[in-house]
Design an enzyme around this catalytic site. Structure first.
Site, PDB file in Angstrom:
ATOM      1  N   CYS A  53     -27.202   9.375 -11.580  1.00 54.30           N
ATOM      2  CA  CYS A  53     -26.677   8.078 -11.147  1.00 54.30           C
ATOM      3  C   CYS A  53     -27.802   7.058 -11.034  1.00 54.30           C
ATOM      4  O   CYS A  53     -28.851   7.327 -10.431  1.00 54.30           O
ATOM      5  CB  CYS A  53     -25.967   8.234  -9.803  1.00 54.30           C
ATOM      6  SG  CYS A  53     -25.349   6.680  -9.115  1.00 54.30           S
ATOM      7  N   CYS A  56     -29.715   5.114  -7.462  1.00 54.77           N
ATOM      8  CA  CYS A  56     -30.959   5.496  -6.773  1.00 54.77           C
ATOM      9  C   CYS A  56     -31.959   6.030  -7.796  1.00 54.77           C
ATOM     10  O   CYS A  56     -31.573   6.676  -8.771  1.00 54.77           O
ATOM     11  CB  CYS A  56     -30.709   6.583  -5.728  1.00 54.77           C
ATOM     12  SG  CYS A  56     -29.625   6.088  -4.372  1.00 54.77           S
ATOM     13  N   CYS A 350     -37.146 -11.463  -3.674  1.00 57.56           N
ATOM     14  CA  CYS A 350     -36.588 -10.173  -4.087  1.00 57.56           C
ATOM     15  C   CYS A 350     -37.323  -9.635  -5.306  1.00 57.56           C
ATOM     16  O   CYS A 350     -36.849  -8.707  -5.956  1.00 57.56           O
ATOM     17  CB  CYS A 350     -35.097 -10.306  -4.377  1.00 57.56           C
ATOM     18  SG  CYS A 350     -34.696 -11.520  -5.653  1.00 57.56           S
TER      19      CYS A 350
END
Length: 392
Positions: A53, A56, A350
């Site tokens: 996935c 993460c 960010c």
């Protein structure tokens, strides 16, 4: 044989001899044949979907190693521009704290899959557990999958999940939901799962199908109208860390310019008079309405800061500036800020790389980078945020 000494920006382990290895942790031994011997900072990933996935990338790191990675990303970006600063301890959001996420869905073969995509792939991982989503959001995954099955999803769709004050807010894009049966399915779903709002966007903009009460998100103690899929800090803990850093950075400034203000995460938490500039009209109108209703001293203006950044003369009217640009940074605005005569700047970012580029322009203009707070609210990912203080 060599030793993994740090984690690179893409999540790969970097050995003391320069070699790189996927899924390595600091302290692992990288053998000559490319295999890894586990070290002290490796943990057993908690999720069965890791590492397939793409939600993460770093679940194999223990708490200390992950916090060190978050800090190292900031230090490395600054070093790349020849800058140094006091880097404070990283603020890490806990597991299962994400209140905002976008999942992907497809309906191939008559079966709906819903989850994050695999790394560097469009393939969808049909998640049955998740250790980053807030429990109230993850509890909706299976029911949303069932709803999309009833809506006869055939292609791909995106499901935007947000936890609002009233509960889960859902926007599904890339799907049509026409007809009485689709309407009834949505209403039954929203009622059964206490959804705050359910909206569909088939390419013509969000259309609300369910919203018994006006949906809001509380920022700075003020309930702000929440547009569908609006930008929001990913976790409450991350938001609190960034707001605390910004408030400390500007102190008791009587006048502040909040640039790229969004819904007002910082504008509504600041002292004194605040000028808030934002290019997204829906966010701007939400902030303006909330500030007016709460009688906050916030003047909100629709302004594209890439096309029309504040001039030096405009910036010099403010004792402090808060800037929180998108990932690309704010090169044009930073150029003007660099020549601002005095004051303090709180820079929220960010993207450590674009931040370091802008920070270099500010420092060359006579500003001093006092400190940086790294923030890891996208837990176990390579995405790192920060807040920094500049003084002149």
């Amino acid at each position: 044989m060599s030793t993994i000494v740090r984690i690179g920006g893409k999540g790969e382990g970097v050995a003391d001899d320069g070699r790189r290895a996927a899924l390595a942790a600091p302290g692992d031994m990288l053998n000559d044949d490319g295999t890894l011997t586990p070290g002290l900072h490796r943990q057993t990933p908690p999720c069965r979907h890791f590492p397939t996935c793409g939600g993460c990338q770093l679940q194999h790191l223990d708490e200390d190693a992950y916090a060190a990675f978050v800090s190292d990303r900031v230090a490395g970006a600054l070093a790349g521009q020849g800058l140094t600063a006091t880097i404070r301890p990283a603020q890490i959001s806990p597991p299962r704290s994400r209140r905002r996420a976008t999942l992907h869905a497809d309906g191939k073969g008559g079966k709906v899959r819903l989850g994050f995509t695999e790394a560097k792939s469009h393939a969808i991982v049909d998640i049955t557990e998740c250790h980053i989503l807030a429990p109230d959001l993850f509890a909706l995954v299976a029911p949303v999958r069932g709803l999309l099955q009833k809506l006869r999803l055939k292609g791909r769709a995106d499901v935007h999940l947000t936890l609002a004050d009233q509960g889960p807010d859902i926007l599904v894009t890339g799907v049509k939901a026409d007809g009485l049966s689709a309407h009834d399915a949505i209403v039954d779903f929203a009622t059964a799962h206490r959804v705050a709002r359910f909206a569909i966007d088939d390419g013509m903009g969000p259309e609300t199908r369910w919203e018994p009460d006006a949906v809001t998100i509380t920022l700075g103690g003020v309930a702000v109208p929440l547009p569908p899929a609006a930008f929001l800090q990913a976790t409450p803990e991350g938001e609190a860390s960034l707001v605390a850093a910004v408030r400390e950075a500007i102190g008791d400034a009587p006048t502040t310019a909040d640039l790229f203000a969004g819904l007002g995460t910082f504008a509504l938490a600041l002292p004194g008079r605040v000028y808030a500039a934002e290019g997204a009209r829906d966010a701007l109108f939400a902030l303006k309405a909330a500030a007016n209703r709460a009688q906050r001293l916030v003047f909100a203006e629709h302004r594209d800061l890439y096309r029309r950044p504040l001039t030096v003369a405009e910036l010099d009217r403010f004792a402090a500036v808060v800037i929180d640009p998108p990932r690309a940074g704010a090169r044009e605005q930073a150029e003007a800020l660099a020549t601002k005569a005095s004051g303090v700047i709180a820079y929220v970012s960010c993207n450590p790389s674009s931040f370091a580029r802008d920070a270099k322009m500010l420092c060359e203009g006579g500003w001093r980078l006092d400190w940086v707070v790294p923030v890891g609210q996208f837990r176990w990912s390579t995405h790192v945020e920060l807040a920094a203080r500049f003084v002149k």
